[in-house]
Design a protein around this motif. Structure first.
Motif, PDB file in Angstrom:
ATOM      1  N   VAL A 179       0.848  -1.203   0.000  1.00 37.54           N
ATOM      2  CA  VAL A 179       0.000   0.000   0.000  1.00 37.54           C
ATOM      3  C   VAL A 179       0.882   1.252   0.000  1.00 37.54           C
ATOM      4  CG1 VAL A 179      -1.693   1.324   1.345  1.00 37.54           C
ATOM      5  CG2 VAL A 179      -2.015  -1.130   1.001  1.00 37.54           C
ATOM      6  N   MET A 180       1.990   1.207   0.703  1.00 37.67           N
ATOM      7  CA  MET A 180       2.917   2.358   0.656  1.00 37.67           C
ATOM      8  C   MET A 180       3.682   2.375  -0.664  1.00 37.67           C
ATOM      9  SD  MET A 180       4.248   2.892   4.537  1.00 37.67           S
ATOM     10  CE  MET A 180       4.337   1.252   5.216  1.00 37.67           C
ATOM     11  N   GLY A 181       4.041   1.180  -1.163  1.00 37.00           N
ATOM     12  CA  GLY A 181       4.729   1.102  -2.458  1.00 37.00           C
ATOM     13  C   GLY A 181       3.901   1.736  -3.557  1.00 37.00           C
ATOM     14  N   LEU A 182       2.590   1.555  -3.487  1.00 33.22           N
ATOM     15  CA  LEU A 182       1.705   2.120  -4.514  1.00 33.22           C
ATOM     16  C   LEU A 182       1.623   3.644  -4.416  1.00 33.22           C
ATOM     17  CD1 LEU A 182      -1.075  -0.607  -4.524  1.00 33.22           C
ATOM     18  CD2 LEU A 182       0.335   0.082  -6.480  1.00 33.22           C
ATOM     19  N   GLN A 183       2.135   4.206  -3.339  1.00 31.86           N
ATOM     20  CA  GLN A 183       2.221   5.665  -3.219  1.00 31.86           C
ATOM     21  C   GLN A 183       3.654   6.143  -3.458  1.00 31.86           C
ATOM     22  OE1 GLN A 183      -0.306   7.020   0.387  1.00 31.86           O
ATOM     23  NE2 GLN A 183      -0.085   4.815   0.665  1.00 31.86           N
ATOM     24  N   GLY A 184       4.503   5.224  -3.930  1.00 27.96           N
ATOM     25  CA  GLY A 184       5.867   5.610  -4.300  1.00 27.96           C
ATOM     26  C   GLY A 184       6.829   5.706  -3.137  1.00 27.96           C
ATOM     27  N   VAL A 185       6.529   5.070  -2.038  1.00 26.66           N
ATOM     28  CA  VAL A 185       7.355   5.240  -0.832  1.00 26.66           C
ATOM     29  C   VAL A 185       8.839   4.959  -1.111  1.00 26.66           C
ATOM     30  CG1 VAL A 185       7.127   2.881   0.096  1.00 26.66           C
ATOM     31  CG2 VAL A 185       7.362   4.837   1.664  1.00 26.66           C
ATOM     32  N   GLU A 186       9.684   5.771  -0.491  1.00 31.28           N
ATOM     33  CA  GLU A 186      11.133   5.614  -0.653  1.00 31.28           C
ATOM     34  C   GLU A 186      11.826   5.228   0.662  1.00 31.28           C
ATOM     35  OE1 GLU A 186      12.018   8.662  -4.293  1.00 31.28           O
ATOM     36  OE2 GLU A 186      11.687   9.556  -2.322  1.00 31.28           O
TER      37      GLU A 186
END
Ligand code: CDT
Length: 309
Positions: A179-186
């Motif tokens: 879910v964070m990956g889908l918001q581009g989390v770095e």
């Protein structure tokens, strides 16, 4: 390059009798060390201000509420915010949050280099049970004392990058990272208190628990091409041991820095957020490769439904 020097500020044990101000003094010592090592960001564990109180069974709500903060910063934590701001260091830590309308959450915040809280996360995956369980070697009553978080897994622009948070048991769930990956989390900031033994499986000891810990952090980082900064509260709290193993994992899933003790210890690494780009643009380019038409069960169903005979 977008390099952020991160200090994972592992805390050794906090005993039930230890005061908030004594703990804050230890946190201040760690942020001072972080300043000497040129850190931009310091990350402390879950429920950093107190012992891991969900191991204690309490029936009196006033007694429970003593473990919670009604303001952040509050009287005990203002010195920490002041110190971090004066040193120009951003920080993240976990605490037990009691809202003005009486809700209880297991919460983490991210404060920027000016001491302003810029992101908040409330633990979604609460482990354990809600009543005293005589079958267990020790209690884990998070379901009794906290509500499941109501904020989802937000990702926030801060420090020139995209930051998310999760807390302890959340790290075991692939949905958390995705879910964070889908918001581009770095960079995912993650505090934990993990008992060294499984209360329902005596054969599972600290090495097994460290193995699972490492396994999920490395998988979550790699599969979403993100940094993961995982920070323990470690050591023996009133006879209850917690694993250490604070570590920083790079977007390739490799451990690049790791604690060697179960005491207060700073784990430092210079993390280039641009290292996330390769994975996000190739094997884990979600827009090109995900097949959501086959993923409906993940949100449409909670438990297992086996196929019919
Ligand atoms: N704090 C926390 O979430 N601890 C859990 C223990 C689970 S055992 C009931 C963890 O996942 O480490």
């Amino acid at each position: 390059m977008r390099t952020i020097v991160v200090g994972g500020a592992q805390l050794g044990p906090i005993q039930k009798a230890d005061s908030r101000s004594a703990v804050v003094d230890r946190m201040i010592a760690l942020v001072e060390e972080a300043s000497g090592r040129d850190c931009d960001l310091v990350v402390y564990p879950e429920l950093a201000l107190t012992t891991f109180f969900p191991r204690w069974y309490m029936q009196d709500q006033d007694e429970v509420d003593q473990w919670f903060e009604t303001a952040m910063p509050g009287p005990d934590t203002i010195p920490l915010f002041d110190k971090a701001r004066d040193l120009g260091i951003a920080m993240s830590f976990g605490y037990a949050e009691l809202t003005s309308d009486g809700r209880h959450y297991n919460t983490s915040v991210l404060a920027d280099k000016h001491g302003q809280i810029v992101a908040r996360y409330r633990k979604v995956h609460l482990p354990g049970h809600d009543e005293y369980d005589p079958e267990r070697s020790h209690q884990h009553l998070e379901k009794r004392y906290f509500l499941p978080g109501d904020l989802g897994f937000p990702v926030t622009r801060a420090l020139g990058g995209l930051f998310g948070m999760c807390i302890c048991n959340d790290r075991r769930w692939p949905e958390t990272y995705r879910v964070m990956g889908l918001q581009g989390v770095e960079m995912i900031l993650l505090g934990y208190n993990t008992p060294s033994v499984n209360s329902q499986k005596p054969a599972e000891g600290s090495q097994d628990r460290l193995f699972h810990h490492r396994l999920v952090l490395q998988a979550g980082a790699y599969q979403n091409s993100t940094w993961v900064v995982a920070v323990a509260k470690a050591g023996d709290e009133d006879g209850h041991p917690l694993i250490g193993g604070s570590m920083i994992v790079n977007p390739d899933g490799k451990v690049v820095a790791e604690a060697v003790s179960e005491a207060d210890e700073l784990v430092v690494h210079a993390c280039d957020l641009d290292d996330c780009t390769f994975g996000k643009q190739t094997i884990f380019d979600f827009a090109r490769h995900r097949r959501t038409e086959h993923y409906g069960l993940i949100t449409g169903q909670t438990g297992v439904v086996e196929p019919r005979d």
